[in-house]
Each structure stands twice: as C-alpha cells, then as structure tokens.
Design a protein around this motif. Structure first.
Motif, mmCIF file in Angstrom:
data_model
loop_
_atom_site.group_PDB
_atom_site.id
_atom_site.type_symbol
_atom_site.label_atom_id
_atom_site.label_comp_id
_atom_site.label_asym_id
_atom_site.label_seq_id
_atom_site.Cartn_x
_atom_site.Cartn_y
_atom_site.Cartn_z
ATOM 1 N N LEU A 15 -9.011 3.920 6.501
ATOM 2 C CA LEU A 15 -8.978 5.371 6.361
ATOM 3 C C LEU A 15 -7.903 6.010 7.234
ATOM 4 O O LEU A 15 -7.262 6.976 6.827
ATOM 5 N N VAL A 16 -7.656 5.474 8.406
ATOM 6 C CA VAL A 16 -6.658 6.047 9.324
ATOM 7 C C VAL A 16 -5.263 5.986 8.707
ATOM 8 O O VAL A 16 -4.526 6.978 8.670
ATOM 9 N N VAL A 17 -4.888 4.826 8.188
ATOM 10 C CA VAL A 17 -3.561 4.653 7.574
ATOM 11 C C VAL A 17 -3.437 5.506 6.321
ATOM 12 O O VAL A 17 -2.419 6.181 6.105
ATOM 13 N N CYS A 18 -4.469 5.496 5.481
ATOM 14 C CA CYS A 18 -4.409 6.263 4.235
ATOM 15 C C CYS A 18 -4.403 7.766 4.493
ATOM 16 O O CYS A 18 -3.720 8.512 3.802
ATOM 17 N N ARG A 19 -5.154 8.226 5.498
ATOM 18 C CA ARG A 19 -5.143 9.651 5.867
ATOM 19 C C ARG A 19 -3.713 10.084 6.191
ATOM 20 O O ARG A 19 -3.231 11.102 5.696
ATOM 21 N N ALA A 20 -3.021 9.309 7.005
ATOM 22 C CA ALA A 20 -1.646 9.641 7.386
ATOM 23 C C ALA A 20 -0.716 9.615 6.175
ATOM 24 O O ALA A 20 0.154 10.481 6.028
ATOM 25 N N PHE A 21 -0.877 8.647 5.290
ATOM 26 C CA PHE A 21 -0.037 8.543 4.094
ATOM 27 C C PHE A 21 -0.183 9.791 3.223
ATOM 28 O O PHE A 21 0.808 10.423 2.853
ATOM 29 N N TYR A 22 -1.411 10.161 2.895
ATOM 30 C CA TYR A 22 -1.640 11.310 2.015
ATOM 31 C C TYR A 22 -1.269 12.626 2.703
ATOM 32 O O TYR A 22 -0.717 13.523 2.069
ATOM 33 N N ARG A 23 -1.546 12.742 3.980
ATOM 34 C CA ARG A 23 -1.236 13.965 4.718
ATOM 35 C C ARG A 23 0.268 14.126 4.929
ATOM 36 O O ARG A 23 0.831 15.176 4.632
ATOM 37 N N ASP A 24 0.915 13.076 5.434
ATOM 38 C CA ASP A 24 2.300 13.189 5.879
ATOM 39 C C ASP A 24 3.338 12.816 4.815
ATOM 40 O O ASP A 24 4.325 13.527 4.659
ATOM 41 N N LEU A 25 3.135 11.719 4.106
ATOM 42 C CA LEU A 25 4.138 11.297 3.124
ATOM 43 C C LEU A 25 3.984 11.998 1.780
ATOM 44 O O LEU A 25 4.981 12.316 1.140
ATOM 45 N N VAL A 47 -9.745 22.106 -6.695
ATOM 46 C CA VAL A 47 -9.491 20.679 -6.880
ATOM 47 C C VAL A 47 -9.305 20.029 -5.517
ATOM 48 O O VAL A 47 -8.566 20.534 -4.670
ATOM 49 N N MET A 48 -9.980 18.894 -5.314
ATOM 50 C CA MET A 48 -9.848 18.190 -4.051
ATOM 51 C C MET A 48 -9.597 16.705 -4.291
ATOM 52 O O MET A 48 -9.896 16.172 -5.348
ATOM 53 N N LEU A 49 -9.000 16.076 -3.292
ATOM 54 C CA LEU A 49 -8.812 14.631 -3.273
ATOM 55 C C LEU A 49 -9.556 14.108 -2.057
ATOM 56 O O LEU A 49 -9.323 14.579 -0.945
ATOM 57 N N ARG A 50 -10.473 13.168 -2.282
ATOM 58 C CA ARG A 50 -11.304 12.637 -1.206
ATOM 59 C C ARG A 50 -11.009 11.159 -1.019
ATOM 60 O O ARG A 50 -11.017 10.389 -1.976
ATOM 61 N N LEU A 51 -10.713 10.779 0.219
ATOM 62 C CA LEU A 51 -10.585 9.374 0.604
ATOM 63 C C LEU A 51 -11.889 8.997 1.286
ATOM 64 O O LEU A 51 -12.346 9.706 2.176
ATOM 65 N N GLU A 52 -12.469 7.898 0.860
ATOM 66 C CA GLU A 52 -13.747 7.469 1.411
ATOM 67 C C GLU A 52 -13.638 6.025 1.879
ATOM 68 O O GLU A 52 -13.169 5.161 1.144
ATOM 69 N N SER A 53 -14.061 5.777 3.100
ATOM 70 C CA SER A 53 -14.004 4.433 3.672
ATOM 71 C C SER A 53 -14.978 3.512 2.950
ATOM 72 O O SER A 53 -16.138 3.838 2.747
ATOM 73 N N ASN A 54 -14.456 2.348 2.544
ATOM 74 C CA ASN A 54 -15.275 1.333 1.886
ATOM 75 C C ASN A 54 -14.638 -0.015 2.208
ATOM 76 O O ASN A 54 -13.538 -0.303 1.755
ATOM 77 N N VAL A 55 -15.317 -0.823 2.988
ATOM 78 C CA VAL A 55 -14.751 -2.104 3.413
ATOM 79 C C VAL A 55 -15.265 -3.272 2.575
ATOM 80 O O VAL A 55 -15.121 -4.423 2.957
ATOM 81 N N GLU A 105 2.379 3.689 -5.211
ATOM 82 C CA GLU A 105 1.139 3.097 -4.728
ATOM 83 C C GLU A 105 0.942 3.503 -3.279
ATOM 84 O O GLU A 105 1.902 3.542 -2.507
ATOM 85 N N ASP A 106 -0.312 3.805 -2.914
ATOM 86 C CA ASP A 106 -0.608 4.127 -1.523
ATOM 87 C C ASP A 106 -0.621 2.836 -0.698
ATOM 88 O O ASP A 106 -0.356 1.756 -1.236
ATOM 89 N N PRO A 107 -0.884 2.889 0.591
ATOM 90 C CA PRO A 107 -0.827 1.680 1.430
ATOM 91 C C PRO A 107 -1.746 0.547 0.985
ATOM 92 O O PRO A 107 -1.536 -0.602 1.342
ATOM 93 N N GLU A 108 -2.754 0.864 0.164
ATOM 94 C CA GLU A 108 -3.690 -0.166 -0.282
ATOM 95 C C GLU A 108 -3.518 -0.538 -1.745
ATOM 96 O O GLU A 108 -4.308 -1.263 -2.323
ATOM 97 N N GLY A 109 -2.456 -0.034 -2.374
ATOM 98 C CA GLY A 109 -2.173 -0.382 -3.763
ATOM 99 C C GLY A 109 -2.811 0.522 -4.795
ATOM 100 O O GLY A 109 -2.750 0.231 -5.983
ATOM 101 N N ASN A 110 -3.425 1.633 -4.369
ATOM 102 C CA ASN A 110 -4.002 2.579 -5.322
ATOM 103 C C ASN A 110 -2.864 3.314 -6.036
ATOM 104 O O ASN A 110 -2.028 3.939 -5.379
ATOM 105 N N PRO A 111 -2.811 3.276 -7.368
ATOM 106 C CA PRO A 111 -1.691 3.877 -8.106
ATOM 107 C C PRO A 111 -1.812 5.386 -8.258
ATOM 108 O O PRO A 111 -2.907 5.945 -8.334
ATOM 109 N N PHE A 112 -0.656 6.060 -8.307
ATOM 110 C CA PHE A 112 -0.593 7.496 -8.580
ATOM 111 C C PHE A 112 0.725 7.795 -9.267
ATOM 112 O O PHE A 112 1.644 6.967 -9.263
ATOM 113 N N PHE A 113 0.821 8.976 -9.872
ATOM 114 C CA PHE A 113 2.033 9.413 -10.559
ATOM 115 C C PHE A 113 2.439 10.765 -10.001
ATOM 116 O O PHE A 113 1.598 11.610 -9.720
#
Length: 117
Positions: A15-25, A47-55, A105-113
């Motif tokens: 979540l820490v890495v992905c938070r920074a990616f979506y917020r900053d990049l 409209v919201m985008l939610r990142l949820e921790s799941n290990v 792709e985000d840091p974990e390979g989640n695709p977006f356009f």
C-alpha cells in the motif's frame, strides 16, 4: 434509484508504494481517506479510487480482467513521466477520439488506460 457514489477498488500488496504511485506519478493528489489498510482518492464528482491492502498469495494483477481509464489534459506528459521513472507504458495510436492513449501498469502490474480528456 439514484447512484450516490461510484468507485474503483484495486487490491494491492504494498500500500505504501502504490499510494505514492497514484498520488505522485498519476497526480491524483492527497487521499481523502488514508489508513494502514486502505487509501481513497477523489477523482471527480462522486467518483473515487480505493486502494486496499491485500497480501493474499492468490491476488491476480496483470492478468486481471479489470482495468480503469483516466482522462487528462496532457496524456503525453504523463506517458513520459511514467516511462522515465521505469514504469511500463505502451502507446496505442488511433484508438480513441483524441487519437492518443496509452496502457500502463502500476507498481504491482494492475493495468490502466490514460487518454486525453
């Protein structure tokens, strides 16, 4: 029935890495909700985008059937920023009304356009 809110949920391991990616990049700004298990970004209107921790080891990413799209004034600039920081981005020409969009792709390979808004 009136829809009051619409959202995209992305499950991530880090979540820490992905938070920074979506917020900053991706320039989504500061989260409107930020905790140790979830982060929410307000995209526009209701409209919201939610990142949820799941290990979970079974968590799928790049092969997932789910992806999302964001319109921006300058997709080429965002494309360059992501490419220059080492993230995978692929330009796709002539497939949208704006004539330019890309798949990333985000840091974990989640695709977006991303396309021109």
């Amino acid at each position: 029935m009136k829809i009051k809110r619409f959202g995209i949920l992305i499950r991530v391991r880090d979540l820490v890495v992905c938070r920074a990616f979506y917020r900053d990049l991706l320039h989504l700004g500061e989260p409107v909700m930020d905790s140790t298990f979830a982060v929410e970004f307000a995209l526009s209107g209701d409209v919201m985008l939610r990142l949820e921790s799941n290990v979970s080891p079974a968590l799928e990413h790049a092969s997932s059937a789910v992806s999302w799209c964001l319109e921006t004034d300058d997709p080429e600039k965002l494309f360059d920023e992501l490419a220059n920081t080492g993230y995978r981005v692929d330009a796709v020409q002539g497939q949208s009304e704006s004539g330019f969009y890309f798949r990333g792709e985000d840091p974990e390979g989640n695709p977006f356009f991303i396309t021109r808004g």
